[in-house]
Design a protein around this motif. Structure first.
Motif, PDB file in Angstrom:
ATOM      1  N   HIS A  89      -7.310   6.443 -21.112  1.00 25.39           N
ATOM      2  CA  HIS A  89      -8.523   7.201 -21.467  1.00 25.39           C
ATOM      3  C   HIS A  89      -8.421   7.982 -23.077  1.00 25.39           C
ATOM      4  O   HIS A  89      -7.358   8.544 -23.263  1.00 25.39           O
ATOM      5  CB  HIS A  89      -8.773   8.730 -20.459  1.00 25.39           C
ATOM      6  CG  HIS A  89      -9.855   9.270 -20.798  1.00 25.39           C
ATOM      7  ND1 HIS A  89     -10.052  10.618 -21.465  1.00 25.39           N
ATOM      8  CD2 HIS A  89     -11.437   9.012 -20.541  1.00 25.39           C
ATOM      9  CE1 HIS A  89     -11.387  10.813 -21.377  1.00 25.39           C
ATOM     10  NE2 HIS A  89     -12.128  10.098 -20.979  1.00 25.39           N
ATOM     11  N   GLU A 114      -4.604   8.731 -23.301  1.00 18.65           N
ATOM     12  CA  GLU A 114      -3.864   9.419 -22.392  1.00 18.65           C
ATOM     13  C   GLU A 114      -3.964   8.496 -21.040  1.00 18.65           C
ATOM     14  O   GLU A 114      -4.945   7.942 -20.707  1.00 18.65           O
ATOM     15  CB  GLU A 114      -4.656  10.658 -22.040  1.00 18.65           C
ATOM     16  CG  GLU A 114      -3.998  11.463 -20.855  1.00 18.65           C
ATOM     17  CD  GLU A 114      -4.513  12.845 -20.492  1.00 18.65           C
ATOM     18  OE1 GLU A 114      -4.155  13.515 -19.494  1.00 18.65           O
ATOM     19  OE2 GLU A 114      -5.692  13.109 -20.921  1.00 18.65           O
ATOM     20  N   LYS A 165      -4.071   7.055 -17.523  1.00 24.18           N
ATOM     21  CA  LYS A 165      -4.731   7.670 -16.255  1.00 24.18           C
ATOM     22  C   LYS A 165      -4.129   6.668 -14.941  1.00 24.18           C
ATOM     23  O   LYS A 165      -4.487   7.147 -14.030  1.00 24.18           O
ATOM     24  CB  LYS A 165      -6.019   7.653 -16.273  1.00 24.18           C
ATOM     25  CG  LYS A 165      -6.569   8.859 -17.421  1.00 24.18           C
ATOM     26  CD  LYS A 165      -6.488  10.114 -17.007  1.00 24.18           C
ATOM     27  CE  LYS A 165      -6.793  11.186 -17.914  1.00 24.18           C
ATOM     28  NZ  LYS A 165      -6.739  12.307 -17.322  1.00 24.18           N
ATOM     29  N   CYS A 180     -12.455   5.741 -10.454  1.00 21.66           N
ATOM     30  CA  CYS A 180     -11.896   6.553 -11.222  1.00 21.66           C
ATOM     31  C   CYS A 180     -12.799   8.017 -10.611  1.00 21.66           C
ATOM     32  O   CYS A 180     -13.932   7.659 -10.723  1.00 21.66           O
ATOM     33  CB  CYS A 180     -12.023   6.828 -12.476  1.00 21.66           C
ATOM     34  SG  CYS A 180     -10.877   5.166 -13.172  1.00 21.66           S
ATOM     35  N   ASN A 217     -13.274  13.479 -12.767  1.00 18.68           N
ATOM     36  CA  ASN A 217     -12.247  14.242 -13.414  1.00 18.68           C
ATOM     37  C   ASN A 217     -11.358  13.527 -14.315  1.00 18.68           C
ATOM     38  O   ASN A 217     -10.535  13.827 -14.893  1.00 18.68           O
ATOM     39  CB  ASN A 217     -11.579  15.347 -12.793  1.00 18.68           C
ATOM     40  CG  ASN A 217     -12.640  16.417 -12.097  1.00 18.68           C
ATOM     41  OD1 ASN A 217     -13.679  16.705 -12.692  1.00 18.68           O
ATOM     42  ND2 ASN A 217     -12.591  17.010 -10.969  1.00 18.68           N
ATOM     43  N   HIS A 218     -11.305  12.149 -13.939  1.00 19.53           N
ATOM     44  CA  HIS A 218     -10.392  11.187 -14.628  1.00 19.53           C
ATOM     45  C   HIS A 218      -8.985  11.481 -14.260  1.00 19.53           C
ATOM     46  O   HIS A 218      -8.102  10.846 -14.856  1.00 19.53           O
ATOM     47  CB  HIS A 218     -10.677  11.217 -16.115  1.00 19.53           C
ATOM     48  CG  HIS A 218     -11.790  10.668 -16.283  1.00 19.53           C
ATOM     49  ND1 HIS A 218     -12.529  10.989 -17.522  1.00 19.53           N
ATOM     50  CD2 HIS A 218     -13.202   9.880 -15.769  1.00 19.53           C
ATOM     51  CE1 HIS A 218     -13.805  10.681 -17.722  1.00 19.53           C
ATOM     52  NE2 HIS A 218     -14.091   9.886 -16.770  1.00 19.53           N
ATOM     53  N   ASP A 219      -8.549  12.244 -13.067  1.00 29.01           N
ATOM     54  CA  ASP A 219      -7.462  12.478 -12.816  1.00 29.01           C
ATOM     55  C   ASP A 219      -6.751  11.762 -11.665  1.00 29.01           C
ATOM     56  O   ASP A 219      -5.491  11.814 -11.409  1.00 29.01           O
ATOM     57  CB  ASP A 219      -6.902  13.989 -12.553  1.00 29.01           C
ATOM     58  CG  ASP A 219      -8.076  14.372 -11.394  1.00 29.01           C
ATOM     59  OD1 ASP A 219      -8.665  13.631 -10.717  1.00 29.01           O
ATOM     60  OD2 ASP A 219      -8.119  15.780 -11.088  1.00 29.01           O
ATOM     61  N   LYS A 220      -7.659  10.993 -11.186  1.00 29.46           N
ATOM     62  CA  LYS A 220      -7.192   9.825 -10.171  1.00 29.46           C
ATOM     63  C   LYS A 220      -7.865   8.676 -10.074  1.00 29.46           C
ATOM     64  O   LYS A 220      -9.054   8.523 -10.200  1.00 29.46           O
ATOM     65  CB  LYS A 220      -7.301  10.703  -8.675  1.00 29.46           C
ATOM     66  CG  LYS A 220      -6.578   9.830  -7.469  1.00 29.46           C
ATOM     67  CD  LYS A 220      -6.848  10.562  -6.121  1.00 29.46           C
ATOM     68  CE  LYS A 220      -6.497   9.563  -4.949  1.00 29.46           C
ATOM     69  NZ  LYS A 220      -6.388  10.166  -3.863  1.00 29.46           N
ATOM     70  N   CYS A 221      -7.163   7.727 -10.260  1.00 30.29           N
ATOM     71  CA  CYS A 221      -8.017   6.173 -10.234  1.00 30.29           C
ATOM     72  C   CYS A 221      -7.061   5.306  -9.281  1.00 30.29           C
ATOM     73  O   CYS A 221      -5.682   5.464  -9.241  1.00 30.29           O
ATOM     74  CB  CYS A 221      -7.479   5.428 -11.621  1.00 30.29           C
ATOM     75  SG  CYS A 221      -8.516   6.479 -12.837  1.00 30.29           S
TER      76      CYS A 221
END
Length: 581
Positions: free
Chosen positions: A139, A152, A154, A209, A212-216
């Motif tokens: 990201h 970053e 992800k 995803c 919040n883009h914190d879990k894919c």
């Protein structure tokens, strides 16, 4: 393959039948070079990568990548596993390459790795492969305090065999954002004993995803197999379809055993036939094998002039229906042979007619040709064939030879096709037989839609833009490079071919050093006169040639509206093509 046969609709307004030629221009092309801190991570072909497909997919790989959302920004991966970026704003003040991301693992010693590959999925996402079989999704975000972009990680997951990334997209669904990535690998095929021993695998992966883009996580995986590396492969912006241009057709792998659906259907059709049949001019003979314990009393056969049925032990008939042609039902008979088979003889009313099938629409029988009939037919056709090569093709009426074959004589299996697959049903929906329309190159003209592709039409190079449409008009004629289809055919050492996103020029480079630039016709400032045709010339199309101060092989090639970027193992060259804007 049940799909609609389509055609490409040429826009005649974009053609110039009066185009003369490209005029060689000696106008200087400013060229600047940047020394790389570390060499490009080139991966050369191994001894077991010996096929043409390996060469096309890996040996001719473009190591230079551009960000279509950021003009004049190019990227490459060096031998330290770093993604390096050069962003050009002023040609005379080129900075050093800047590291934007580093691969988490050292892959330099990995046995069997491929070249690293990447694709800019959206303005905020990048898909990256390290060449060992691991997919990374990165990201991009800007720091409020500076203009620097932060890369970053992800998502990263090992998917199996090494692959390269062909295309990727980002789109929204109710459950969140989906990133679709298209991967290519060449796999060993133990069943292919007569071909190259390999097949080409395209894997279409969907990664979900959260907002919040914190879990894919991977939500879907689909595979296609083919026997040639595709010239072009791209996913539609909404993820509903896939377009492939290839010399050999591709098929989806849909069942649990990773076997193509069509192959599975073919195997089902190869099961033991329900019956075999033969025919003569007077009758048709069917032979049905019987299970043990069947006697004459168990068999029920019914004849009528145009219908036939057969059943066992008061069960439903296992064969019944309308006959291919009318029979003399009173003269038709059947016998039980050795309590192992039934032989049925249908007397033809139309003596001499030949049947294509017994029961209309039935595919359970197998026709067995009579050897005597085959020999008689072969003797009748003997005068039309020859086992000898044509000794004199210049005679008045020579026999057919390969030099006389035209496009219509070629098998569709052996010609390049443009095929659109539906992402839900996994079946081909539209097919265009490209025939002699040679594929030239592809490029991203508008990053929000699918890449364009260029085909040769007669002498010209036509650019086609895939468009979102529910009808058959899926590809739009976007631009024309006059006579470029003919011109590029003379470049025997060409390696990369592309054009500017605004179609102002096309460019191709050879394996080493030379770059050829072909500009669209532009108005001339001075009056020119064509003596041959007796008319004034208002526009001229220029050709220019640039030679790099390097003998190293060219590894990457990208074009923007103003510049050409050429990558060698240890240097990046920037050629200023357009000075306006």
């Amino acid at each position: 393959m049940a799909a609609a046969n389509c055609s490409l609709r040429v826009n005649r307004l974009l053609l110039d039948p009066k185009f003369e030629s490209y005029k060689l221009s000696l106008d200087p092309l400013p060229c600047y070079g940047v020394e790389l801190d570390n060499a490009v991570a080139e991966v050369k072909l191994r001894d077991d990568q010996y096929t043409l497909d390996h060469m096309r997919a890996y040996g001719m790989y473009n190591y230079l990548h551009s960000n279509p959302w950021s003009s004049d920004s190019v990227f490459y991966v060096d031998q330290l596993g770093r993604v390096m970026n050069i962003n050009v704003t002023l040609d005379t003040a080129l900075g050093k390459p800047v590291e934007v991301f580093r691969l988490p693992n050292d892959v330099s010693s990995f046995d069997g790795r491929l070249c690293s590959s990447m694709h800019f999925t959206s303005p905020d996402w990048v898909s990256l492969s390290d060449g060992t079989g691991t997919l990374y999704l990165i990201h991009l975000s800007k720091n409020d305090q500076s203009a620097a972009v932060k890369w970053e990680l992800k998502f990263n997951e090992e998917l199996g065999d090494p692959f390269i990334i062909l295309h990727s997209i980002l789109y929204a669904r109710d459950e969140g954002q989906l990133i679709d990535v298209l991967l290519l690998s060449i796999e060993k095929d133990e069943l292919d004993v007569q071909g190259s021993g390999f097949h080409v695998s395209l894997e279409w992966i969907s990664v979900l995803c959260n907002p919040n883009h914190d879990k894919c996580e991977i939500s879907k995986r689909r595979k296609l197999h083919g026997k040639s590396v595709p010239h072009y492969a791209a996913i539609e912006p909404d993820g509903n379809g896939l377009t492939i241009i290839s010399y050999k057709p591709f098929r989806f792998i849909v069942d649990e055993d990773n076997q193509p659906e069509e192959e599975r259907m073919e195997e089902e059709e190869k099961k033991e036939p329900l019956y075999t049949w033969q025919q003569t001019a007077e009758d048709v003979t069917l032979a049905f094998p019987l299970p043990d314990g069947i006697t004459k009393e168990h068999i029920k056969i019914h004849f009528s002039p145009d219908h036939f049925s057969i059943s066992l032990r008061d069960q439903e008939p296992f064969l019944k229906g309308q006959l291919y042609s009318v029979i003399d039902h009173e003269s038709s008979t059947w016998i039980l042979k050795d309590e192992r088979s039934i032989e049925v003889t249908l007397a033809k009313r139309d003596v001499g007619s030949m049947w294509a099938e017994v029961v209309v629409g039935d595919k359970q029988g197998e026709f067995v040709a009579d050897p005597a009939q085959c020999a008689a037919i072969a003797e009748q056709l003997m005068h039309l064939t020859s086992e000898d090569l044509n000794p004199n093709p210049d005679t008045e009426k020579p026999p057919c030879n390969a030099q006389e074959l035209e496009e219509c004589d070629m098998s569709l299996e052996d010609s390049t096709t443009l095929c659109r697959f539906d992402g839900i049903t996994m079946k081909a929906t539209h097919v265009v037989n490209l025939g002699g329309n040679q594929f030239l190159f592809s490029l991203v003209a508008t990053p929000e839609v699918m890449p364009c592709f260029s085909l040769r039409h007669d002498v010209d190079a036509l650019l086609w833009q895939p468009v979102s449409s529910k009808g058959d008009h899926l590809w739009e004629h976007a631009a024309t490079f006059n006579a470029l289809g003919y011109v590029q055919a003379s470049k025997q050492d060409k390696k990369f071919f592309t054009c500017a996103p605004n179609f102002s020029y096309a460019a191709l480079c050879e394996c080493v050093r030379r770059i050829f630039i072909y500009r669209q016709p532009t108005p001339v400032s001075t009056v020119l006169y064509n003596r041959k045709e007796g008319r004034h010339v208002g526009q001229v199309a220029k050709q220019q040639v640039a030679s790099l101060e390097s003998r190293e092989p060219i590894l990457g090639f990208q074009a923007s509206n103003e510049r050409l970027f050429v990558l060698t193992i240890k240097k990046l060259f920037v050629i200023r093509v357009n000075t306006e804007g």
